[in-house]
Write a protein that holds these residues in place. Structure first.
Motif, PDB file in Angstrom:
ATOM      1  N   ALA A 294      12.814  19.155   7.621  1.00  0.00           N
ATOM      2  CA  ALA A 294      11.844  20.535   6.767  1.00  0.00           C
ATOM      3  C   ALA A 294      10.622  20.568   6.868  1.00  0.00           C
ATOM      4  N   ARG A 295      10.423  19.333   7.436  1.00  0.00           N
ATOM      5  CA  ARG A 295       8.103  19.097   7.594  1.00  0.00           C
ATOM      6  C   ARG A 295       7.568  18.978   8.088  1.00  0.00           C
ATOM      7  N   GLY A 296       8.177  19.310   9.572  1.00  0.00           N
ATOM      8  CA  GLY A 296       7.767  20.280  10.794  1.00  0.00           C
ATOM      9  C   GLY A 296       7.189  18.752  11.799  1.00  0.00           C
ATOM     10  N   GLU A 297       5.832  19.095  12.269  1.00  0.00           N
ATOM     11  CA  GLU A 297       4.724  18.003  12.763  1.00  0.00           C
ATOM     12  C   GLU A 297       3.945  17.025  11.600  1.00  0.00           C
ATOM     13  N   ASP A 298       5.140  17.066  10.525  1.00  0.00           N
ATOM     14  CA  ASP A 298       4.750  16.185  10.128  1.00  0.00           C
ATOM     15  C   ASP A 298       5.411  14.516   9.595  1.00  0.00           C
ATOM     16  N   VAL A 299       6.474  14.542  10.492  1.00  0.00           N
ATOM     17  CA  VAL A 299       6.856  13.677  11.219  1.00  0.00           C
ATOM     18  C   VAL A 299       6.345  13.149  11.897  1.00  0.00           C
ATOM     19  N   LEU A 300       5.491  13.445  13.029  1.00  0.00           N
ATOM     20  CA  LEU A 300       4.337  12.691  14.240  1.00  0.00           C
ATOM     21  C   LEU A 300       3.674  12.165  13.490  1.00  0.00           C
ATOM     22  N   THR A 301       2.903  12.763  11.852  1.00  0.00           N
ATOM     23  CA  THR A 301       1.787  12.313  11.244  1.00  0.00           C
ATOM     24  C   THR A 301       2.138  11.062  10.778  1.00  0.00           C
ATOM     25  N   LEU A 302       3.118  11.168  10.011  1.00  0.00           N
ATOM     26  CA  LEU A 302       3.733   9.890   9.214  1.00  0.00           C
ATOM     27  C   LEU A 302       3.981   9.140  10.445  1.00  0.00           C
ATOM     28  N   PHE A 303       4.963   9.457  11.420  1.00  0.00           N
ATOM     29  CA  PHE A 303       5.247   7.721  12.736  1.00  0.00           C
ATOM     30  C   PHE A 303       3.673   7.251  12.284  1.00  0.00           C
ATOM     31  N   THR A 304       2.653   8.149  13.266  1.00  0.00           N
ATOM     32  CA  THR A 304       1.435   7.396  13.730  1.00  0.00           C
ATOM     33  C   THR A 304       1.138   6.366  12.410  1.00  0.00           C
ATOM     34  N   HIS A 305       1.327   7.631  11.248  1.00  0.00           N
ATOM     35  CA  HIS A 305       0.776   5.983  10.331  1.00  0.00           C
ATOM     36  C   HIS A 305       1.209   4.881  10.434  1.00  0.00           C
ATOM     37  N   TYR A 306       2.666   4.755   9.955  1.00  0.00           N
ATOM     38  CA  TYR A 306       3.525   3.823   9.805  1.00  0.00           C
ATOM     39  C   TYR A 306       3.131   3.055  10.752  1.00  0.00           C
ATOM     40  N   ALA A 307       3.032   3.234  12.088  1.00  0.00           N
ATOM     41  CA  ALA A 307       3.238   2.007  13.055  1.00  0.00           C
ATOM     42  C   ALA A 307       1.773   1.459  13.795  1.00  0.00           C
ATOM     43  N   GLU A 308       0.868   2.075  12.700  1.00  0.00           N
ATOM     44  CA  GLU A 308      -0.685   2.110  12.763  1.00  0.00           C
ATOM     45  C   GLU A 308      -0.762   1.321  11.782  1.00  0.00           C
ATOM     46  N   THR A 309      -0.163   0.946  10.673  1.00  0.00           N
ATOM     47  CA  THR A 309       0.354   0.442   8.964  1.00  0.00           C
ATOM     48  C   THR A 309       0.769  -1.285  10.197  1.00  0.00           C
ATOM     49  N   PHE A 310       2.057  -0.711  10.489  1.00  0.00           N
ATOM     50  CA  PHE A 310       2.714  -2.407  11.126  1.00  0.00           C
ATOM     51  C   PHE A 310       1.894  -3.463  12.234  1.00  0.00           C
ATOM     52  N   GLY A 311       1.751  -2.500  12.795  1.00  0.00           N
ATOM     53  CA  GLY A 311       0.280  -2.730  14.380  1.00  0.00           C
ATOM     54  C   GLY A 311      -0.510  -3.630  13.276  1.00  0.00           C
ATOM     55  N   ASP A 312      -0.908  -3.104  11.627  1.00  0.00           N
ATOM     56  CA  ASP A 312      -1.985  -3.837  11.862  1.00  0.00           C
ATOM     57  C   ASP A 312      -1.406  -5.403  11.342  1.00  0.00           C
ATOM     58  N   GLU A 313      -0.210  -4.900  10.459  1.00  0.00           N
ATOM     59  CA  GLU A 313       0.610  -6.215   9.757  1.00  0.00           C
ATOM     60  C   GLU A 313       0.841  -7.114  10.800  1.00  0.00           C
ATOM     61  N   TYR A 314       1.143  -7.030  12.146  1.00  0.00           N
ATOM     62  CA  TYR A 314       2.151  -7.933  12.974  1.00  0.00           C
ATOM     63  C   TYR A 314       1.052  -8.409  14.662  1.00  0.00           C
ATOM     64  N   GLY A 315      -0.305  -7.272  13.870  1.00  0.00           N
ATOM     65  CA  GLY A 315      -0.955  -7.346  15.141  1.00  0.00           C
ATOM     66  C   GLY A 315      -1.190  -7.348  16.342  1.00  0.00           C
ATOM     67  N   ALA A 316       0.114  -6.089  16.232  1.00  0.00           N
ATOM     68  CA  ALA A 316       0.206  -5.935  17.356  1.00  0.00           C
ATOM     69  C   ALA A 316      -0.097  -4.559  17.616  1.00  0.00           C
ATOM     70  N   THR A 317       0.085  -3.772  18.662  1.00  0.00           N
ATOM     71  CA  THR A 317      -0.868  -2.639  20.138  1.00  0.00           C
ATOM     72  C   THR A 317       0.302  -1.435  18.948  1.00  0.00           C
ATOM     73  N   PRO A 318       0.250  -0.615  18.150  1.00  0.00           N
ATOM     74  CA  PRO A 318       1.084   0.514  18.069  1.00  0.00           C
ATOM     75  C   PRO A 318       1.215   1.471  19.416  1.00  0.00           C
ATOM     76  N   PRO A 319       3.083   1.971  19.312  1.00  0.00           N
ATOM     77  CA  PRO A 319       3.572   2.603  20.745  1.00  0.00           C
ATOM     78  C   PRO A 319       2.715   4.298  20.426  1.00  0.00           C
ATOM     79  N   GLN A 320       2.271   4.571  21.577  1.00  0.00           N
ATOM     80  CA  GLN A 320       1.854   5.558  21.752  1.00  0.00           C
ATOM     81  C   GLN A 320       3.001   6.484  22.268  1.00  0.00           C
ATOM     82  N   LEU A 321       3.330   7.995  21.859  1.00  0.00           N
ATOM     83  CA  LEU A 321       4.171   8.684  21.699  1.00  0.00           C
ATOM     84  C   LEU A 321       4.423   9.230  23.551  1.00  0.00           C
ATOM     85  N   THR A 322       5.408   9.318  23.703  1.00  0.00           N
ATOM     86  CA  THR A 322       5.556   9.863  24.627  1.00  0.00           C
ATOM     87  C   THR A 322       5.931  11.908  24.909  1.00  0.00           C
ATOM     88  N   ALA A 323       5.366  12.415  25.749  1.00  0.00           N
ATOM     89  CA  ALA A 323       5.674  13.890  24.696  1.00  0.00           C
ATOM     90  C   ALA A 323       7.325  14.340  24.416  1.00  0.00           C
TER      91      ALA A 323
END
Length: 443
Positions: A302-331
């Motif tokens: 029910a939170r709309g585009e918050d889903v994309l904001t949250l995914f980006t935030h946590y992907a960047e966090t885990f990317g830093d943690e694992y020393g990996a480039t976070p995935p870039q979402l396709t359309a």
């Protein structure tokens, strides 16, 4: 571990300082040396990000006096004492004063490394726990953890600030994984009880007898929670699982406190509990005492585009943690994330983001396949869509995510974002204004 921790080496003999420093540096530690305790004290205080190795016999302030000063500043700081043969009784006394351990000269360098590593691990755990406690007592930090710009999240943050100040009992309900415990911490941290005791127990995790002892006593270790939390906040997770006999005792405790309540009760209910609603599970009089104020947390779908904001935030966090480039979402992936039913809510999304980063590091799989696997594991029809949304909503959400991600990558550089997205400045400014994005947030 070793590279994260510093070691302060304190010895008046230069050769000894250098030999210990060189050996530990080869073992991966970052070292710093001091010729006297007085010099060391100018650099070592509470929350020092490492451990200390000190000789006992030194001119001026000796090792024992140095240890006492360190312990008075930070009693959890690991201090390893180095002793001569005749100083063993003194080293034993140092242990009683709080030293982590001692080594007698001449010592085995490998044993010193092992001892330093164990002390560093203990120090890291202590500092991590302190940081967590500070974070959970900082209302500003906690409110920033409630990520999202959807109307539901804006209302939730406003409600937390209002109810935090109201200082009455609160019932928080919502589906699993929506962040109910985080909200309970935030209520405590933004209100007048911030800095006082915050106690939490799950009513579903303990048997009736054990839960009774933990809540009301007698306890073998420490105070019962109703005493421990006096003046602060007592959080009861899974309140719908509280046995009837303990419901009566809790009601008596609440009634005996009077108004205003000395101890604030925050009850957490699982709205997706198949056994029925919280109101059906609790005595009517207890339910209405606990639900003096009520917060219902919105599900992720029910939170709309918050889903994309949250995914980006946590992907960047885990990317830093694992020393990996976070995935870039396709359309297509962005649309699938927006349409996913998310029965596990934010917790499920966090797990998905972590797996996506690990998958990206290996160069295999896709986010779509992860979503499909999640759906199949939950025994649902293998599809990732729920009710349809207007195409315009998907397009705008994806557009906002692209601009937001580009601004993050380029740290607010408008020119770099214009070049990456092939947008003229005026168009970029208009789109940022439409999506509520401000350059100042990325600098």
């Amino acid at each position: 571990m070793a590279e994260q921790m510093r070691i302060a080496i304190v010895d008046d003999e230069q050769d000894m300082r250098q030999s210990i420093s060189q050996w530990l540096a080869l073992s991966g530690f970052k070292t710093e040396t001091f010729a006297s305790a007085e010099d060391a004290l100018r650099q070592i205080g509470a929350d020092y990000p490492g451990i200390v190795i000190s000789d006992i016999r030194m001119p001026g302030m000796d090792g024992m006096a140095f240890l006492k000063r360190l312990m008075s500043s930070d009693s959890s700081l690991p201090v390893i004492m180095i002793t001569g043969h005749g100083d063993v009784p003194m080293a034993v006394e140092a242990m009683q004063l709080g030293a982590y351990d001692f080594m007698e000269k001449p010592f085995n360098p490998d044993r010193l490394t092992d001892l330093a590593r164990r002390a560093a691990q203990a120090r890291k755990l202590t500092l991590d726990n302190r940081a967590l406690r500070r974070e959970l007592s900082d209302g500003t930090v906690l409110m920033r953890k409630l990520i999202g710009t959807s109307p539901a999240m804006e209302r939730l943050r406003e409600d937390i600030l209002d109810l935090g100040q109201a200082d009455t009992h609160v019932l928080i309900d919502g589906e699993t994984g929506t962040g109910k415990t985080l909200v309970a911490h935030a209520l405590h941290a933004v209100g007048p009880r911030a800095g006082k005791t915050f106690s939490l127990v799950s009513c579903a995790a303990l048997g009736e007898e054990e839960l009774s002892a933990r809540l009301f006593g007698p306890c073998q270790d420490g105070l019962p929670l109703v005493e421990e939390a006096r003046g602060g906040t007592l959080v009861l997770e899974d309140i719908e699982s509280l046995p009837n006999t303990l419901q009566a005792r809790l009601l008596t405790f609440i009634n005996d406190q009077g108004v205003p309540a000395e101890t604030r009760i925050v009850a957490i209910a699982n709205a997706s509990d198949p056994s029925g609603s919280c109101e059906e599970s609790l005595r009517t009089d207890l339910f209405y005492r606990l639900a003096a104020m009520r917060l219902n947390l919105p599900p992720l779908r029910a939170r709309g585009e918050d889903v994309l904001t949250l995914f980006t935030h946590y992907a960047e966090t885990f990317g830093d943690e694992y020393g990996a480039t976070p995935p870039q979402l396709t359309a297509q992936e962005a649309a699938q994330l927006l349409q996913a039913p998310w029965p596990g809510n934010v917790r499920q999304l966090i797990n998905l983001a972590e797996r996506a980063v690990l998958q990206q590091r290996r160069g295999t799989g896709s986010i779509s396949s992860l979503l499909m696997a999640d759906t199949e594991e939950q025994g649902q029809t293998p599809q990732v869509t729920t009710e349809g949304k207007p195409l315009k909503e998907y397009v705008e959400a994806f557009e906002r995510m692209l601009i937001d991600n580009a601004m993050r990558r380029h740290r607010g550089s408008i020119q770099s974002v214009m070049d990456e997205l092939s947008l003229p400045r005026r168009t970029l400014n208009e789109k940022m204004a439409k999506h509520g994005l401000s350059r100042s947030n990325y600098l």
